[in-house]
Design a protein around this motif. Sequence first.
Motif, short mmCIF file in Angstrom:
data_model
loop_
_atom_site.label_atom_id
_atom_site.label_comp_id
_atom_site.label_asym_id
_atom_site.label_seq_id
_atom_site.Cartn_x
_atom_site.Cartn_y
_atom_site.Cartn_z
N ASN A 178 -4.12 0.47 -2.33
CA ASN A 178 -3.93 -0.83 -1.70
C ASN A 178 -3.81 -1.91 -2.77
O ASN A 178 -4.20 -1.71 -3.92
CB ASN A 178 -5.10 -1.14 -0.77
CG ASN A 178 -5.24 -0.14 0.35
OD1 ASN A 178 -4.25 0.40 0.85
ND2 ASN A 178 -6.47 0.11 0.78
N ARG A 215 0.18 5.79 0.15
CA ARG A 215 -0.77 6.91 0.21
C ARG A 215 -0.13 8.15 -0.37
O ARG A 215 0.91 8.60 0.12
CB ARG A 215 -1.19 7.18 1.65
CG ARG A 215 -2.33 8.19 1.78
CD ARG A 215 -2.48 8.62 3.21
NE ARG A 215 -3.73 9.32 3.46
CZ ARG A 215 -3.88 10.26 4.38
NH1 ARG A 215 -2.84 10.61 5.13
NH2 ARG A 215 -5.03 10.85 4.56
N ILE A 274 -12.87 13.53 -6.97
CA ILE A 274 -13.70 13.77 -5.80
C ILE A 274 -14.34 15.14 -5.91
O ILE A 274 -13.71 16.11 -6.32
CB ILE A 274 -12.88 13.65 -4.50
CG1 ILE A 274 -13.77 13.71 -3.28
CG2 ILE A 274 -11.78 14.71 -4.44
CD1 ILE A 274 -13.09 13.22 -2.00
N TYR A 329 -14.19 6.45 -9.86
CA TYR A 329 -12.94 5.75 -10.10
C TYR A 329 -12.93 5.08 -11.47
O TYR A 329 -13.97 4.70 -12.01
CB TYR A 329 -12.73 4.67 -9.03
CG TYR A 329 -12.65 5.20 -7.64
CD1 TYR A 329 -13.78 5.25 -6.83
CD2 TYR A 329 -11.44 5.67 -7.12
CE1 TYR A 329 -13.71 5.77 -5.54
CE2 TYR A 329 -11.37 6.18 -5.84
CZ TYR A 329 -12.51 6.22 -5.06
OH TYR A 329 -12.44 6.72 -3.78
N THR A 342 -8.62 4.56 -3.10
CA THR A 342 -9.63 5.43 -2.50
C THR A 342 -9.15 6.87 -2.52
O THR A 342 -8.03 7.16 -2.09
CB THR A 342 -9.91 5.02 -1.04
OG1 THR A 342 -10.34 3.65 -1.00
CG2 THR A 342 -10.99 5.91 -0.45
N THR A 380 -17.24 10.32 -4.95
CA THR A 380 -16.04 10.02 -5.72
C THR A 380 -16.38 9.16 -6.93
O THR A 380 -17.45 8.56 -7.01
CB THR A 380 -15.02 9.27 -4.84
OG1 THR A 380 -15.67 8.14 -4.25
CG2 THR A 380 -14.47 10.15 -3.75
N GLY A 400 -9.15 8.69 -10.47
CA GLY A 400 -10.29 8.97 -9.61
C GLY A 400 -10.48 10.47 -9.43
O GLY A 400 -9.57 11.25 -9.68
N SER A 407 -9.81 10.63 -1.10
CA SER A 407 -10.46 11.35 0.00
C SER A 407 -9.90 12.76 0.04
O SER A 407 -8.93 13.08 -0.65
CB SER A 407 -10.22 10.64 1.33
OG SER A 407 -8.85 10.58 1.61
N ARG A 438 -9.64 -0.94 -5.01
CA ARG A 438 -8.27 -0.95 -4.48
C ARG A 438 -7.80 0.45 -4.08
O ARG A 438 -7.04 0.60 -3.13
CB ARG A 438 -7.30 -1.52 -5.52
CG ARG A 438 -7.59 -2.94 -5.93
CD ARG A 438 -6.47 -3.51 -6.79
NE ARG A 438 -6.29 -2.78 -8.03
CZ ARG A 438 -5.14 -2.20 -8.41
NH1 ARG A 438 -4.08 -2.26 -7.63
NH2 ARG A 438 -5.07 -1.56 -9.57
N GLN A 497 -5.30 6.76 -1.52
CA GLN A 497 -4.88 5.57 -0.81
C GLN A 497 -4.88 4.42 -1.79
O GLN A 497 -5.92 4.10 -2.38
CB GLN A 497 -5.82 5.27 0.36
CG GLN A 497 -5.49 4.00 1.12
CD GLN A 497 -4.16 4.08 1.86
OE1 GLN A 497 -3.84 5.08 2.48
NE2 GLN A 497 -3.37 3.01 1.78
N SER A 524 0.83 -1.20 0.00
CA SER A 524 0.00 0.00 0.00
C SER A 524 0.87 1.25 0.00
O SER A 524 2.01 1.23 0.46
CB SER A 524 -0.91 0.02 1.23
OG SER A 524 -1.79 -1.08 1.23
N LYS A 542 -10.83 0.44 -9.17
CA LYS A 542 -12.00 0.40 -8.30
C LYS A 542 -11.88 -0.74 -7.29
O LYS A 542 -11.55 -1.87 -7.65
CB LYS A 542 -13.26 0.24 -9.15
CG LYS A 542 -14.54 0.67 -8.48
CD LYS A 542 -15.70 0.66 -9.47
CE LYS A 542 -15.53 1.70 -10.54
NZ LYS A 542 -16.69 1.75 -11.47
#
Length: 128
Positions: free
Chosen positions: A84, A19, A51, A60, A69, A58, A49, A71, A67, A82, A17, A65
């Motif tokens: 992952n 960020r 927002i 993607y 995110t 949001t 993605g 924010s 995996r 993020q 992962s 999608k």
Amino acid sequence: QVQVVESGGGLVQSGGSLRLSCTASGPKFSVYSMAWFRQAPGKEREFIGAIHWNNDPTAYADSVKGRFTVSRDAAQNNVYLQMNSLKPEDAAVYYCATKSQPFTWSSSYTTVNDWTFWGQGTLVTVSS
């Protein structure tokens, strides 16, 4: 002039992962939306993605999608990605983008031309 700055890229193992962070700033600039794109060597820049700033929905790309995110911290004009379960094919330079116009999901948002201000990019490398 609006400045967009990304950070957080680096080397990560497959399955790991990471960020990413991005901040947008400028005189009299209000954030309505922000987006993430990526560009791998020899490929076009692709949408990851986006927002909406006011009510935080949001969207993607299918490739990330479930995996990735997106924010945001509205008070700081920061957006985060993020990531992952990273795969070798996720390796790319990741870019953050924004624009000064109000944003609606009915408008186009998945192409490079839909966004005005861009960061310099941050490199993500995924080892297999």
